[in-house]
Design a protein around this motif. Structure first.
Motif, PDB file in Angstrom:
ATOM      1  N   GLY A  83     -19.795  14.099 -21.227  1.00 50.30           N
ATOM      2  CA  GLY A  83     -18.995  12.884 -21.137  1.00 50.30           C
ATOM      3  C   GLY A  83     -19.145  12.059 -22.401  1.00 50.30           C
ATOM      4  N   THR A  84     -18.412  10.962 -22.429  1.00 51.47           N
ATOM      5  CA  THR A  84     -18.481  10.024 -23.543  1.00 51.47           C
ATOM      6  C   THR A  84     -18.573   8.626 -22.968  1.00 51.47           C
ATOM      7  OG1 THR A  84     -17.087  11.483 -24.866  1.00 51.47           O
ATOM      8  CG2 THR A  84     -17.330   9.217 -25.637  1.00 51.47           C
ATOM      9  N   LEU A  85     -19.533   7.881 -23.447  1.00 49.15           N
ATOM     10  CA  LEU A  85     -19.715   6.514 -22.992  1.00 49.15           C
ATOM     11  C   LEU A  85     -18.978   5.589 -23.950  1.00 49.15           C
ATOM     12  CD1 LEU A  85     -21.112   5.034 -20.716  1.00 49.15           C
ATOM     13  CD2 LEU A  85     -23.107   4.819 -22.174  1.00 49.15           C
ATOM     14  N   LEU A  86     -17.892   4.991 -23.464  1.00 52.84           N
ATOM     15  CA  LEU A  86     -17.049   4.139 -24.303  1.00 52.84           C
ATOM     16  C   LEU A  86     -17.420   2.658 -24.190  1.00 52.84           C
ATOM     17  CD1 LEU A  86     -13.635   5.865 -23.592  1.00 52.84           C
ATOM     18  CD2 LEU A  86     -15.218   6.267 -25.502  1.00 52.84           C
ATOM     19  N   ALA A  87     -18.316   2.319 -23.287  1.00 54.55           N
ATOM     20  CA  ALA A  87     -18.779   0.942 -23.106  1.00 54.55           C
ATOM     21  C   ALA A  87     -20.191   0.821 -23.680  1.00 54.55           C
ATOM     22  CB  ALA A  87     -18.786   0.589 -21.628  1.00 54.55           C
ATOM     23  N   GLU A  88     -20.673  -0.401 -23.761  1.00 52.16           N
ATOM     24  CA  GLU A  88     -22.002  -0.649 -24.306  1.00 52.16           C
ATOM     25  C   GLU A  88     -23.078   0.063 -23.497  1.00 52.16           C
ATOM     26  OE1 GLU A  88     -25.013  -4.351 -25.344  1.00 52.16           O
ATOM     27  OE2 GLU A  88     -23.146  -4.751 -24.297  1.00 52.16           O
ATOM     28  N   ARG A  89     -24.010   0.650 -24.214  1.00 51.21           N
ATOM     29  CA  ARG A  89     -25.144   1.341 -23.585  1.00 51.21           C
ATOM     30  C   ARG A  89     -26.394   0.496 -23.823  1.00 51.21           C
ATOM     31  NH1 ARG A  89     -26.424   7.035 -26.152  1.00 51.21           N
ATOM     32  NH2 ARG A  89     -27.682   5.889 -27.629  1.00 51.21           N
ATOM     33  N   THR A  90     -27.044   0.105 -22.740  1.00 49.09           N
ATOM     34  CA  THR A  90     -28.285  -0.646 -22.854  1.00 49.09           C
ATOM     35  C   THR A  90     -29.407   0.133 -22.177  1.00 49.09           C
ATOM     36  OG1 THR A  90     -28.022  -1.832 -20.762  1.00 49.09           O
ATOM     37  CG2 THR A  90     -26.992  -2.826 -22.729  1.00 49.09           C
ATOM     38  N   GLU A  91     -30.634  -0.256 -22.451  1.00 50.42           N
ATOM     39  CA  GLU A  91     -31.767   0.398 -21.793  1.00 50.42           C
ATOM     40  C   GLU A  91     -31.689   0.211 -20.281  1.00 50.42           C
ATOM     41  OE1 GLU A  91     -35.726   0.051 -23.329  1.00 50.42           O
ATOM     42  OE2 GLU A  91     -34.967  -0.245 -25.360  1.00 50.42           O
ATOM     43  N   ALA A  92     -31.252  -0.963 -19.857  1.00 51.19           N
ATOM     44  CA  ALA A  92     -31.162  -1.254 -18.420  1.00 51.19           C
ATOM     45  C   ALA A  92     -30.113  -0.376 -17.732  1.00 51.19           C
ATOM     46  CB  ALA A  92     -30.840  -2.726 -18.192  1.00 51.19           C
ATOM     47  N   THR A  93     -28.936  -0.206 -18.360  1.00 50.66           N
ATOM     48  CA  THR A  93     -27.896   0.616 -17.720  1.00 50.66           C
ATOM     49  C   THR A  93     -28.305   2.087 -17.711  1.00 50.66           C
ATOM     50  OG1 THR A  93     -26.627   0.790 -19.790  1.00 50.66           O
ATOM     51  CG2 THR A  93     -25.981  -0.947 -18.233  1.00 50.66           C
ATOM     52  N   ILE A  94     -28.978   2.534 -18.748  1.00 50.05           N
ATOM     53  CA  ILE A  94     -29.424   3.935 -18.781  1.00 50.05           C
ATOM     54  C   ILE A  94     -30.512   4.161 -17.735  1.00 50.05           C
ATOM     55  CG2 ILE A  94     -30.517   5.725 -20.204  1.00 50.05           C
ATOM     56  CD1 ILE A  94     -27.463   4.955 -20.761  1.00 50.05           C
ATOM     57  N   LYS A  95     -31.420   3.228 -17.573  1.00 45.91           N
ATOM     58  CA  LYS A  95     -32.462   3.345 -16.551  1.00 45.91           C
ATOM     59  C   LYS A  95     -31.833   3.391 -15.155  1.00 45.91           C
ATOM     60  CE  LYS A  95     -36.791   3.277 -15.309  1.00 45.91           C
ATOM     61  NZ  LYS A  95     -37.600   4.468 -15.485  1.00 45.91           N
ATOM     62  N   THR A  96     -30.840   2.545 -14.913  1.00 50.40           N
ATOM     63  CA  THR A  96     -30.136   2.548 -13.625  1.00 50.40           C
ATOM     64  C   THR A  96     -29.449   3.890 -13.402  1.00 50.40           C
ATOM     65  OG1 THR A  96     -29.791   0.166 -13.747  1.00 50.40           O
ATOM     66  CG2 THR A  96     -28.358   1.397 -12.252  1.00 50.40           C
ATOM     67  N   LEU A  97     -28.805   4.416 -14.446  1.00 47.23           N
ATOM     68  CA  LEU A  97     -28.143   5.713 -14.358  1.00 47.23           C
ATOM     69  C   LEU A  97     -29.148   6.817 -14.046  1.00 47.23           C
ATOM     70  CD1 LEU A  97     -25.636   7.499 -14.684  1.00 47.23           C
ATOM     71  CD2 LEU A  97     -26.048   7.487 -17.153  1.00 47.23           C
ATOM     72  N   GLU A  98     -30.262   6.836 -14.760  1.00 50.42           N
ATOM     73  CA  GLU A  98     -31.290   7.860 -14.521  1.00 50.42           C
ATOM     74  C   GLU A  98     -31.842   7.767 -13.095  1.00 50.42           C
ATOM     75  OE1 GLU A  98     -33.069   8.546 -18.996  1.00 50.42           O
ATOM     76  OE2 GLU A  98     -33.950   6.974 -17.756  1.00 50.42           O
ATOM     77  N   ASN A  99     -32.071   6.546 -12.617  1.00 48.78           N
ATOM     78  CA  ASN A  99     -32.581   6.381 -11.248  1.00 48.78           C
ATOM     79  C   ASN A  99     -31.575   6.878 -10.215  1.00 48.78           C
ATOM     80  OD1 ASN A  99     -35.037   5.327 -12.066  1.00 48.78           O
ATOM     81  ND2 ASN A  99     -34.356   3.207 -11.906  1.00 48.78           N
ATOM     82  N   ALA A 100     -30.292   6.645 -10.460  1.00 55.21           N
ATOM     83  CA  ALA A 100     -29.251   7.107  -9.537  1.00 55.21           C
ATOM     84  C   ALA A 100     -29.136   8.633  -9.533  1.00 55.21           C
ATOM     85  CB  ALA A 100     -27.910   6.475  -9.897  1.00 55.21           C
ATOM     86  N   LEU A 101     -29.433   9.243 -10.663  1.00 56.67           N
ATOM     87  CA  LEU A 101     -29.344  10.705 -10.782  1.00 56.67           C
ATOM     88  C   LEU A 101     -30.627  11.419 -10.362  1.00 56.67           C
ATOM     89  CD1 LEU A 101     -27.601  10.908 -14.263  1.00 56.67           C
ATOM     90  CD2 LEU A 101     -26.579  11.544 -12.068  1.00 56.67           C
ATOM     91  N   ARG A 102     -31.736  10.704 -10.303  1.00 54.54           N
ATOM     92  CA  ARG A 102     -33.060  11.307 -10.093  1.00 54.54           C
ATOM     93  C   ARG A 102     -33.130  12.315  -8.945  1.00 54.54           C
ATOM     94  NH1 ARG A 102     -35.689  11.882 -13.841  1.00 54.54           N
ATOM     95  NH2 ARG A 102     -35.611   9.730 -14.442  1.00 54.54           N
ATOM     96  N   PRO A 103     -32.506  12.090  -7.780  1.00 56.57           N
ATOM     97  CA  PRO A 103     -32.611  13.088  -6.702  1.00 56.57           C
ATOM     98  C   PRO A 103     -32.042  14.462  -7.078  1.00 56.57           C
ATOM     99  CG  PRO A 103     -31.822  11.008  -5.828  1.00 56.57           C
ATOM    100  CD  PRO A 103     -31.815  10.879  -7.321  1.00 56.57           C
TER     101      PRO A 103
END
Length: 104
Positions: A10-30
């Motif tokens: 994919g391509t991330l066209l919006a701002e990437r922050t540490e907080a949004t990446i951490k939220t994404l990783e937590n959502a994907l963790r299972p």
């Protein structure tokens, strides 16, 4: 049921922050593929951003009856995780899902 490792670019066209990446990783963790024998042996990272770009790939472990169902389930999981992290479909378009590992 078969265990599949599915990769979705994919391509991330919006701002990437540490907080949004951490939220994404937590959502994907299972669905982290490091829990599979293949993922552990291959040292698969769940989320990879390519240096100097907004392109990424996500690798997931899914249980499904066939490859089509595995790809569909992985796409749904990634889309939901991106929404949880605050990214719309337009802000994080996804490419085609690819089966990159199969274990029974």
């Amino acid at each position: 049921m078969t265990t599949y490792v599915v990769t979705i670019p994919g391509t991330l066209l919006a701002e990437r922050t540490e907080a949004t990446i951490k939220t994404l990783e937590n959502a994907l963790r299972p669905a982290d593929p490091r829990g599979t024998q293949l993922g552990e042996a291959e040292h698969l990272e769940m989320l990879t951003f390519y240096s100097g770009s907004s392109a990424f790939s996500i690798r997931l472990e899914v249980e499904a009856d066939d490859t089509k169902a595995a790809e569909q389930q992985a796409r749904q999981t990634v889309s939901a995780a991106l929404r949880t992290a605050g990214y719309s479909q337009d802000q994080a378009p996804l490419g085609d899902a690819t089966i990159t590992g199969i274990t029974e």
